[in-house]
Write an enzyme that holds these catalytic residues in place. Structure first.
Site, PDB file in Angstrom:
ATOM      1  CG  HIS A  20      -2.256   0.611   0.955  1.00 57.73           C
ATOM      2  ND1 HIS A  20      -2.436   1.619   0.037  1.00 57.73           N
ATOM      3  CD2 HIS A  20      -3.482   0.378   1.501  1.00 57.73           C
ATOM      4  CE1 HIS A  20      -3.711   1.974   0.013  1.00 57.73           C
ATOM      5  NE2 HIS A  20      -4.368   1.233   0.895  1.00 57.73           N
TER       6      HIS A  20
ATOM      7  CG  ASP B  92      -3.048   5.271  -3.502  1.00 59.44           C
ATOM      8  OD1 ASP B  92      -2.388   5.058  -2.465  1.00 59.44           O
ATOM      9  OD2 ASP B  92      -2.964   6.313  -4.184  1.00 59.44           O
TER      10      ASP B  92
END
Length: 410
Positions: free
Chosen positions: A382, A386
């Site tokens: 992450h 995204d």
């Protein structure tokens, strides 16, 4: 002239001269394994002291944290000395064994007479055992003669073996032994890398379902022709690899990695795809790399995966086969896995997990039909991807697999 004859005929001098020639053997050292590997564990001696070996014949195996390195004889000769033992840690350049170059020694069948001598030695006690049985046979005769006096005594005699059987039953209970073995270097390295992934990456996994009907139909229609023309079986891995290459080109962050530490961290984007393919081997999970997979066809990808898988199972992978990699595909479906969250192969930032195909009831055009469904998972870092990019990447693979014709237009 008379004085020279005893010198030439002297057996002691001949033996001394022969011994001096034997001491001129070549000391074989631990070979260089790779730039990043300086030591390993001597896992197995394939030859022993006194054995004759041919040139390039494998003598020993050294286990490292990545691959097993074979130590071969540089020339034909006889091993005269072993300088390290199994399970010893050896370093590059360390003395390993002494090899005396030369032809095979005569009288190589000396072990056969030993076997013949051992055979009669074993037969001798058997012949001696026979008379012992004959001597014990007359012993019970007088006991039978006293049978009228001791008619009630035979009952306790069988009771004695029953008492001996009781402790045997106790030993026949559940086995609660434990075995401790040293963790191999490869297993240690795998554990280190997996834990490093958990500690460094901000891992997040997204799932989706893929209808495999179209891909399975295409495979059924062409697998025989592909096997005849190219000698390789058409599987599902090549389709997923091709779909992943297309999705990675559209979402380059999934093919990137973070390098450096602290304020010096940089994102490295790649315009090529080095595809790591997870392969299970008896020693552990390895991830050999298909180089420039984005430029390969279905058949070329399939052939490359088959070749790497065979090398992995035969324990013949090299460091070059496993170095690098920008994206990983893991197929747990071959073992029956239905769901799973794959772990990122750092420093990569994403890994695709394939699973088993199961028939399920799904709704198509308002009707309930049975379709072969595979659950796929994408674990991504992450810090780089995204949620929007991660989900878009997996949906793109889903669409390409459900309609393989789209790969021709991408």
């Amino acid at each position: 002239m008379a004085a020279s004859r005893p010198l030439l005929a002297s057996p002691s001098l001949a033996r001394a001269f022969h011994a001096s020639s034997l001491s001129l053997g070549e000391t074989i050292k631990v070979p260089s394994m790779a730039e990043s590997i300086t030591e390993g564990t001597l896992k197995q001696w394939l030859k022993k002291k006194g054995d004759y070996v041919e040139a390039d014949e494998e003598v020993a195996t050294i286990e490292t944290d990545k691959i097993d390195v074979a130590v071969n004889a540089p020339s034909a000769g006889t091993i005269t000395e072993i300088l390290a033992q199994e399970e010893d840690t050896v370093t590059v350049g360390q003395d390993l064994f002494v090899l005396e170059a030369g032809p095979a020694p005569e009288g190589g069948a000396k072990s056969e007479p030993k076997a013949e001598e051992a055979a009669p030695a074993k037969e001798a006690p058997k012949e001696e055992a026979a008379p012992k049985k004959e001597e014990s046979a007359p012993a019970p005769a007088p006991k039978q003669a006293d049978a009228p006096k001791a008619a009630s005594k035979p009952a306790p005699k069988p009771a004695a073996p029953k008492q001996d059987a009781a402790p045997k039953k106790v030993g026949e209970g559940p086995n609660r032994t434990e075995t401790r073995v040293k963790m191999s270097r490869m297993r240690q390295r795998i554990a280190e890398r997996l834990k490093q992934s958990q500690n460094s990456a901000a891992s997040l996994t997204t799932f989706n379902e893929i209808d495999m009907s179209s891909l399975m139909s295409m495979r059924t229609a062409y697998k025989d022709d592909v096997l005849k023309q190219h000698g390789v079986k058409l599987g599902f891995m090549s389709a997923f690899a091709r779909a992943a290459c297309i999705a990675l080109r559209e979402i380059p962050a999934a093919n990137a990695s973070i390098e450096g530490e602290g304020s010096g961290e940089q994102i490295v984007y790649r315009d090529y795809v080095d595809l790591s393919v997870a392969v299970a081997t008896p020693k552990g999970l390895v991830t050999p790399v298909v180089r420039n997979a984005e430029s390969m066809s279905f058949i070329e990808i399939e052939q490359a995966i088959v070749d790497l898988g065979k090398k992995a199972r035969d324990n013949k992978l090299t460091l070059e086969d496993m170095a690098g990699g920008s994206f990983t595909i893991s197929n747990g479906g071959v073992f029956g896995s239905l769901y799973g969250t794959p772990i990122i192969n750092v420093p990569q930032c994403a890994v695709l997990g394939m699973h088993s195909i199961k028939d399920r009831a799904v709704v198509v055009d308002g009707k309930i039909v049975i379709r072969p469904i595979m659950v796929v998972a994408l674990t991504y870092d992450h810090r780089l991807l995204d949620g929007r990019e991660g989900v878009t990447f997996l949906v793109r693979i889903k669409n390409l697999i459900e309609d393989p014709r789209l790969m021709l237009l991408a």
